[in-house]
Scaffold this motif. Structure first.
Motif, PDB file in Angstrom:
ATOM      1  N   GLU A 253       0.820  -1.211   0.000  1.00  0.00           N
ATOM      2  CA  GLU A 253       0.000   0.000   0.000  1.00  0.00           C
ATOM      3  C   GLU A 253       0.854   1.262   0.000  1.00  0.00           C
ATOM      4  O   GLU A 253       0.489   2.259  -0.629  1.00  0.00           O
ATOM      5  N   LEU A 254       1.992   1.234   0.687  1.00  0.00           N
ATOM      6  CA  LEU A 254       2.879   2.396   0.681  1.00  0.00           C
ATOM      7  C   LEU A 254       3.461   2.600  -0.714  1.00  0.00           C
ATOM      8  O   LEU A 254       3.460   3.728  -1.248  1.00  0.00           O
ATOM      9  N   THR A 255       3.965   1.531  -1.316  1.00  0.00           N
ATOM     10  CA  THR A 255       4.537   1.636  -2.662  1.00  0.00           C
ATOM     11  C   THR A 255       3.469   2.070  -3.660  1.00  0.00           C
ATOM     12  O   THR A 255       3.744   2.878  -4.551  1.00  0.00           O
ATOM     13  N   ARG A 256       2.270   1.548  -3.502  1.00  0.00           N
ATOM     14  CA  ARG A 256       1.176   1.929  -4.403  1.00  0.00           C
ATOM     15  C   ARG A 256       0.868   3.425  -4.289  1.00  0.00           C
ATOM     16  O   ARG A 256       0.609   4.086  -5.309  1.00  0.00           O
ATOM     17  N   GLN A 257       0.882   3.955  -3.077  1.00  0.00           N
ATOM     18  CA  GLN A 257       0.628   5.388  -2.893  1.00  0.00           C
ATOM     19  C   GLN A 257       1.636   6.226  -3.674  1.00  0.00           C
ATOM     20  O   GLN A 257       1.275   7.213  -4.319  1.00  0.00           O
ATOM     21  N   TRP A 258       2.916   5.829  -3.607  1.00  0.00           N
ATOM     22  CA  TRP A 258       3.952   6.569  -4.340  1.00  0.00           C
ATOM     23  C   TRP A 258       3.719   6.476  -5.847  1.00  0.00           C
ATOM     24  O   TRP A 258       3.857   7.476  -6.561  1.00  0.00           O
ATOM     25  N   ALA A 259       3.385   5.275  -6.325  1.00  0.00           N
ATOM     26  CA  ALA A 259       3.167   5.093  -7.761  1.00  0.00           C
ATOM     27  C   ALA A 259       1.926   5.846  -8.232  1.00  0.00           C
ATOM     28  O   ALA A 259       1.928   6.450  -9.309  1.00  0.00           O
ATOM     29  N   GLU A 260       0.866   5.826  -7.438  1.00  0.00           N
ATOM     30  CA  GLU A 260      -0.355   6.564  -7.792  1.00  0.00           C
ATOM     31  C   GLU A 260      -0.098   8.062  -7.818  1.00  0.00           C
ATOM     32  O   GLU A 260      -0.582   8.777  -8.700  1.00  0.00           O
ATOM     33  N   ALA A 261       0.685   8.543  -6.858  1.00  0.00           N
ATOM     34  CA  ALA A 261       1.003   9.976  -6.815  1.00  0.00           C
ATOM     35  C   ALA A 261       1.789  10.395  -8.051  1.00  0.00           C
ATOM     36  O   ALA A 261       1.672  11.543  -8.516  1.00  0.00           O
ATOM     37  N   ALA A 262       2.576   9.462  -8.611  1.00  0.00           N
ATOM     38  CA  ALA A 262       3.336   9.752  -9.828  1.00  0.00           C
ATOM     39  C   ALA A 262       2.442   9.749 -11.068  1.00  0.00           C
ATOM     40  O   ALA A 262       2.835  10.301 -12.104  1.00  0.00           O
ATOM     41  N   GLY A 263       1.257   9.128 -10.976  1.00  0.00           N
ATOM     42  CA  GLY A 263       0.332   9.103 -12.106  1.00  0.00           C
ATOM     43  C   GLY A 263      -0.094   7.718 -12.556  1.00  0.00           C
ATOM     44  O   GLY A 263      -0.960   7.582 -13.428  1.00  0.00           O
ATOM     45  N   PHE A 264       0.499   6.662 -11.999  1.00  0.00           N
ATOM     46  CA  PHE A 264       0.173   5.299 -12.427  1.00  0.00           C
ATOM     47  C   PHE A 264      -1.194   4.873 -11.895  1.00  0.00           C
ATOM     48  O   PHE A 264      -1.653   5.350 -10.862  1.00  0.00           O
ATOM     49  N   THR A 265      -1.796   3.915 -12.613  1.00  0.00           N
ATOM     50  CA  THR A 265      -3.116   3.422 -12.232  1.00  0.00           C
ATOM     51  C   THR A 265      -3.235   1.953 -12.606  1.00  0.00           C
ATOM     52  O   THR A 265      -2.307   1.362 -13.157  1.00  0.00           O
TER      53      THR A 265
END
Length: 285
Positions: A253-265
Motif C-alpha cells: 500500500e505504501l509503494t502503491r501510494q507513491w506510484a499513484e502519486a506519480a500518475g500510475f493506475t
C-alpha cells in the motif's frame, strides 16, 4: 498463519551488545559461513559480490549447486533451497509470465514493444522472454550500473542468441534515463527498490519512470513486504556495497501510494507462495 513481528530497519542498523545471545549466535553463524560455508560456490559469490548482487541472483536463478567436494555441493544445495531464494526464483517465473503477456498483448494490438529494464542484473528473466518472442517487434534495452552485471547479461544474450542493447546505466539518473531512444512503452524494475533503504529515492523514482514512459505504457516492478530471515540476513550477510545487508520492508500500500502519486493506475499484484516477493503491473494511460 500469524507472523511474528519483525525488527524494524532502524533496529537492525543498531549493533547488538557483544554479550547478547543473538550476537553470539549470529557471530558463530557468520564464522561458519566464512569458513566451512565457503566450500559452497554460492556462498563464495555472496561474500565476494554481495548476497543481493546481480551476480548472486544470476547464480540463484540458475539453481545448479556447485562447490568444492561433496560437502560443498551439499551446503550449496541447502543454501539455494532457503525460503528466500525459492521465493526469488518464483518471483522470476512470475515476472517472465507477466513480461511475456505484456509483449504478446502489444503484438495482438499491432504495437511494437520498446522495453527498458533499468536494473537488469544478469538479465536472465528478460533474455529468456525475448528468446521466445518475435524479436522484430521488440526493441530491448537492458541496463545495470555494475560492470560485472552488464558483462554477465551480454554473455547470456550471446548464449541465448538474443539481440538487445545491454549497457551500463544508473537507474536513478535523469541523464541516463533520458538517453533511451525511442521512449519505452514497457519498463521493468525488478529487485531494485527492495535493496535500497531510502524511501524518498524510491518515491521519486516512480515520478522519473512515469515521465519517460510512453502513453499508454506499462510499468512492471517488484515488491518485498515480508522476509522471514530478515534479522539473520542483516546480522550475517554483506550486501553489494560491502556493508551489512539490511532490508527495509515496504507494504504494498505504501509503494502503491507513491506510484499513484506519480500518475500510475490499474495495479495488479501477483505474490510468490510465501508472500515474500510480488510482481506488480501499473499503467500510464
Amino acid at each position: 498463519m500469524t507472523r511474528q513481528p519483525l525488527p524494524t530497519y532502524e533496529q537492525l542498523t543498531r549493533p547488538l551488545p557483544f554479550w547478547h545471545p543473538k550476537a553470539v549466535y549470529y557471530g558463530t553463524f557468520r564464522w561458519l559461513l566464512k569458513t566451512i560455508g565457503c566450500l559452497s560456490n554460492g556462498i563464495q559469490i555472496g561474500f565476494k559480490y554481495g548476497f543481493d548482487s546481480g551476480v548472486m541472483l544470476e547464480y540463484v536463478y540458475r539453481n545448479q549447486p556447485s562447490g568444492r567436494t561433496f560437502l560443498g555441493r551439499a551446503i550449496d544445495r541447502i543454501f539455494l533451497d532457503s525460503q528466500g531464494w525459492r521465493g526469488i526464483r518464483q518471483r522470476g517465473e512470475i515476472l517472465k509470465r507477466v513480461l511475456l503477456a505484456e509483449i504478446k498483448a502489444n503484438q495482438q494490438r499491432d504495437i511494437s514493444t520498446v522495453l527498458l529494464d533499468v536494473a537488469c542484473g544478469g538479465g536472465r528473466y528478460d533474455l529468456e522472454v525475448l528468446r521466445v518472442c518475435h524479436q522484430d517487434r521488440v526493441m530491448a534495452t537492458l541496463r545495470d550500473y555494475r560492470p560485472e552485471n552488464v558483462e554477465k547479461a551480454r554473455q547470456l544474450a550471446r548464449k541465448l542468441e538474443v539481440v538487445a542493447t545491454i549497457e551500463q546505466g544508473d537507474a536513478f539518473s535523469d541523464t541516463d534515463l533520458n538517453r533511451v531512444d525511442p521512449c519505452p512503452n514497457l519498463i521493468v524494475v525488478s529487485g531494485l527498490h527492495e535493496i535500497l533503504p531510502d524511501n524518498e529515492l524510491i518515491r521519486q523514482h516512480f515520478q522519473q519512470l512515469y515521465r519517460i514512459l510512453q502513453s499508454p505504457g506499462t510499468l512492471i516492478f517488484t515488491i518485498q513486504p515480508y522476509h522471514p530471515q530478515l534479522e539473520l540476513i542483516a546480522r550475517v550477510l554483506p550486501s553489494h556495497t560491502g556493508s551489512a545487508w539490511i532490508m527495509r520492508l515496504r507494504p504494498f500500500e505504501l509503494t502503491r501510494q507513491w506510484a499513484e502519486a506519480a500518475g500510475f493506475t490499474d495495479f495488479q499484484v501477483q505474490m510468490d507462495q510465501f508472500d515474500i516477493f510480488g510482481v506488480v503491473t501499473a499503467r500510464k494511460l
